[in-house]
Motif scaffolding. Structure first.
Motif, short mmCIF file in Angstrom:
data_model
loop_
_atom_site.label_atom_id
_atom_site.label_comp_id
_atom_site.label_asym_id
_atom_site.label_seq_id
_atom_site.Cartn_x
_atom_site.Cartn_y
_atom_site.Cartn_z
N SER A 433 0.88 -1.23 0.08
CA SER A 433 -0.13 -0.08 0.05
C SER A 433 1.01 1.20 0.02
O SER A 433 0.53 2.36 -0.74
CB SER A 433 -0.84 -0.04 1.19
OG SER A 433 -1.86 -1.31 1.12
N GLU A 434 1.80 1.18 0.70
CA GLU A 434 2.92 2.34 1.00
C GLU A 434 3.25 3.12 -0.49
O GLU A 434 3.55 4.25 -0.95
CB GLU A 434 3.88 2.26 1.97
CG GLU A 434 3.48 2.34 3.30
CD GLU A 434 3.33 0.66 3.70
OE1 GLU A 434 2.83 -0.25 2.90
OE2 GLU A 434 3.48 0.24 4.84
N TYR A 435 3.60 1.91 -1.57
CA TYR A 435 4.03 2.21 -2.49
C TYR A 435 3.18 3.06 -3.49
O TYR A 435 3.39 3.88 -4.08
CB TYR A 435 4.54 0.93 -3.29
CG TYR A 435 4.79 1.15 -4.84
CD1 TYR A 435 6.02 1.53 -5.32
CD2 TYR A 435 3.79 0.80 -5.81
CE1 TYR A 435 6.33 1.62 -6.53
CE2 TYR A 435 4.02 1.06 -7.24
CZ TYR A 435 5.20 1.39 -7.72
OH TYR A 435 5.62 1.60 -8.80
N TYR A 436 1.60 2.60 -3.39
CA TYR A 436 0.69 3.23 -4.19
C TYR A 436 0.20 4.63 -3.66
O TYR A 436 0.06 5.52 -4.26
CB TYR A 436 -0.43 2.22 -4.39
CG TYR A 436 -0.16 1.14 -5.16
CD1 TYR A 436 -0.27 1.24 -6.58
CD2 TYR A 436 0.12 -0.23 -4.81
CE1 TYR A 436 0.09 0.10 -7.72
CE2 TYR A 436 0.41 -1.08 -5.44
CZ TYR A 436 0.32 -1.05 -6.85
OH TYR A 436 0.64 -2.20 -7.77
N GLU A 437 0.31 4.61 -2.44
CA GLU A 437 0.22 5.96 -1.76
C GLU A 437 1.13 6.99 -2.07
O GLU A 437 0.89 8.08 -2.09
CB GLU A 437 0.12 5.73 -0.09
CG GLU A 437 -1.13 5.02 0.39
CD GLU A 437 -2.41 5.61 0.17
OE1 GLU A 437 -2.64 6.66 -0.37
OE2 GLU A 437 -3.47 5.17 1.06
N ARG A 438 2.30 6.56 -2.22
CA ARG A 438 3.84 7.44 -2.50
C ARG A 438 3.54 7.83 -3.63
O ARG A 438 3.91 8.97 -3.82
CB ARG A 438 4.98 6.87 -2.18
CG ARG A 438 5.95 7.68 -2.49
CD ARG A 438 7.44 6.80 -2.09
NE ARG A 438 7.67 6.37 -0.41
CZ ARG A 438 8.40 5.75 -0.14
NH1 ARG A 438 9.50 5.51 -1.01
NH2 ARG A 438 8.49 5.36 0.96
N PHE A 439 3.21 7.30 -4.84
CA PHE A 439 3.55 7.43 -6.16
C PHE A 439 2.42 7.78 -6.98
O PHE A 439 2.39 8.67 -7.78
CB PHE A 439 4.38 6.41 -6.84
CG PHE A 439 5.65 6.15 -6.50
CD1 PHE A 439 6.66 7.34 -6.63
CD2 PHE A 439 6.11 5.29 -5.71
CE1 PHE A 439 7.80 6.97 -6.02
CE2 PHE A 439 7.33 5.03 -4.99
CZ PHE A 439 8.31 5.94 -5.17
N PHE A 440 1.31 7.51 -6.54
CA PHE A 440 -0.08 7.60 -7.43
C PHE A 440 -1.26 8.20 -6.90
O PHE A 440 -1.57 8.19 -5.79
CB PHE A 440 -0.44 6.18 -7.85
CG PHE A 440 0.48 5.48 -8.50
CD1 PHE A 440 0.81 5.65 -10.02
CD2 PHE A 440 1.39 4.39 -8.09
CE1 PHE A 440 1.61 4.81 -10.80
CE2 PHE A 440 2.40 3.86 -8.52
CZ PHE A 440 2.61 4.09 -10.05
N ARG A 441 -1.74 9.22 -7.73
CA ARG A 441 -3.10 9.56 -7.46
C ARG A 441 -4.18 8.66 -7.64
O ARG A 441 -4.14 7.83 -8.60
CB ARG A 441 -3.47 10.94 -8.25
CG ARG A 441 -2.37 12.21 -8.16
CD ARG A 441 -2.95 12.97 -9.18
NE ARG A 441 -1.74 14.08 -9.37
CZ ARG A 441 -1.90 15.12 -8.55
NH1 ARG A 441 -2.44 15.31 -7.50
NH2 ARG A 441 -0.71 16.10 -8.68
N ASP A 442 -5.04 8.44 -6.53
CA ASP A 442 -6.18 7.57 -6.83
C ASP A 442 -5.60 6.06 -7.06
O ASP A 442 -6.03 5.29 -7.60
CB ASP A 442 -7.16 7.75 -8.01
CG ASP A 442 -7.68 9.23 -7.72
OD1 ASP A 442 -8.03 9.54 -6.35
OD2 ASP A 442 -8.02 9.90 -8.52
N GLY A 443 -4.40 5.84 -6.47
CA GLY A 443 -3.67 4.66 -6.56
C GLY A 443 -4.32 3.44 -6.06
O GLY A 443 -4.30 2.41 -5.95
#
Length: 457
Positions: A433-443
């Motif tokens: 989850s941290e990867y998607y929170e860090r790099f993506f809008r609406d990840g």
């Protein structure tokens, strides 16, 4: 859809309450599983977590999507409206329904499940009388369906993940520890025979003459059927044009259903190029390098000089270019058994076995109880009595075509494999989850963010 009363699991209740429209339009591929790291220049990411396998219930929900979902409905006409002549109205190979359709309800798709504990064949179970969304029932049926074929994750040896085993960047994120994969393979052989018969039920003048585009477009065992007027000589259909008879479409539809469900559960889901099909199944051309893998039975046709022109096989030592899988055995049991030699003594017997499975003793159209559960008010018997079956000429002509294919080319089918592997699999996993929170809008969706609290507390 509201959750049945027996459902007392927060994750299942969330899944059943999630709107289909939201699931479809919020669906995105999530490739990065918990514990995985991503080398990507300035966007590189190293996970601080250990991998986290799916729980038994999470896997059971996805396994359920590969299986039976009730009974189908034979809602088709029995007669031609132009002249009211009876038409064949019993094309199905199965009457149980599945979560995705297939031509003539052939249901040729078989699934393998791959996780940290091993590699499993998923046996098809009969319809359940229990609550479909009861957690205990889901888990129990998943356990019943799993047949372990390997005591480890299906994969190539360390250091061998380059092509042809894996494609490009997939090798860094696919089939990692903690992930669960679903690999579909499709037995085409039964529906190939059934579809030939269905094709030959066309009215007079509309039954095509099958020709062999791998044998100079000669008639494919049907000369007498052209001569006696059963087939139209001016309506030619090459065997190669039949391909896999569209039977492979079911696998794609099932994978899409499973991906949508996994996404709605808050899991990562990724349909992508699988381990090379020839390697995964144990094709003799690759087994010396990679091992037997799933260990499918393969047939290699005997080389014939005509194969130089028919199939561009230059010498006998290259005969295994035409090897194809015809079945899988485990513990002395046939898990997948194609309708062709060596599983049958001849193609005549293989064709007859398909016909018996439909209309013989114990065949699906001899089981009135099944149709009583489909129809109401006594219509089951009316359907079984009034709906037409294959004319004997249809069966005999289809048998001649199948015998010709095997006799001419040394295998059945010849223009496609008995077992088709789509070459894709579905990976499901807990997200990093941290990867998607860090790099993506609406990840992430709300389902992803609350997954742990709903499924693991």
């Amino acid at each position: 859809m509201s959750a049945p009363e027996k459902t007392r699991h927060a994750g299942l209740e969330d899944l059943l309450a999630r709107p289909l429209w939201e699931t479809v339009f919020r669906r995105r591929t999530h490739r990065v599983s918990r514990g995985a790291s991503v080398p990507a220049g300035s966007m590189s990411y190293t996970s601080p977590h250990q991998s986290m396998p799916l729980g038994e219930l999470e896997e059971a929900v996805l396994i359920a999507l590969t299986g039976c979902s009730g009974l189908s409905m034979p809602d088709r006409p029995f007669e031609d409206p132009r002249d009211h002549k009876p038409i064949m109205a019993k094309p199905n190979l199965n009457m149980v329904g599945r979560t995705a359709g297939s031509p003539d309800n052939a249901q040729g798709t078989h699934f393998f499940l791959i996780n940290d504990s091993g590699t499993y064949y998923l046996r098809k179970l009969p319809p359940s009388r229990q609550a479909a969304f009861d957690p205990d029932a889901l888990i129990e049926r998943a356990r019943q369906s799993k047949v372990r074929v390997l005591d480890h994750r299906l994969d190539v040896a360390e250091g061998m993940r380059d092509f042809p085993a894996y494609l490009d960047s997939n090798r860094f994120l696919s089939n990692l520890a903690g992930t669960t994969l679903f690999l579909p393979v499709v037995d085409l052989s039964h529906q190939y025979i059934n579809a030939l018969m269905y094709l030959l039920t066309q009215p007079d003048g509309a039954r095509p003459t099958l020709v062999d585009d791998r044998n100079f477009y000669r008639p494919a065992g049907v000369r007498k059927w052209v001569k006696n007027g059963f087939l139209n000589p001016d309506l030619k259909l090459p065997l190669g044009a039949l391909g896999p008879m569209r039977t492979q479409i079911e696998a794609d539809l099932l994978l899409q259903n499973m991906m949508l469900a996994a996404d709605a559960m808050g899991l990562g889901a990724w349909i992508h190029a699988s381990l090379s099909p020839q390697i995964a199944l144990g094709d003799p051309k690759f087994s010396r390098t990679y091992g037997r893998m799933l260990g499918f039975d393969f047939v290699t046709p005997r080389f014939r000089p005509a194969d130089i022109l028919r199939w561009q096989v230059p010498l006998p030592k290259y005969a295994d270019l035409r090897a194809h899988p015809v079945g899988l055995r485990a513990g002395g049991e046939h898990l997948i058994k194609c309708a062709c030699p060596p599983n049958h003594p001849s193609m005549e017997d293989a064709v007859d076995s398909v016909v018996r499975g439909k209309f013989g003793k114990g065949g699906i159209y001899e089981d009135q109880d099944v149709f009583t559960r489909i129809y109401k008010n006594g219509y089951a018997q009316r359907y079984l009595t009034e709906a037409g079956e294959y004319d004997q000429q249809v069966i005999d002509c289809a048998r001649d075509i199948c015998v010709y294919i095997h006799a001419t080319h040394g295998r059945f089918p010849a223009h496609t494999d008995a077992i088709h592997v789509p070459g894709v699999w579905l990976q499901t996993h807990h997200l990093e989850s941290e990867y998607y929170e860090r790099f993506f809008r609406d990840g992430l969706t709300d389902a992803h963010r609350r997954h742990a609290s709903r499924w693991h507390e």
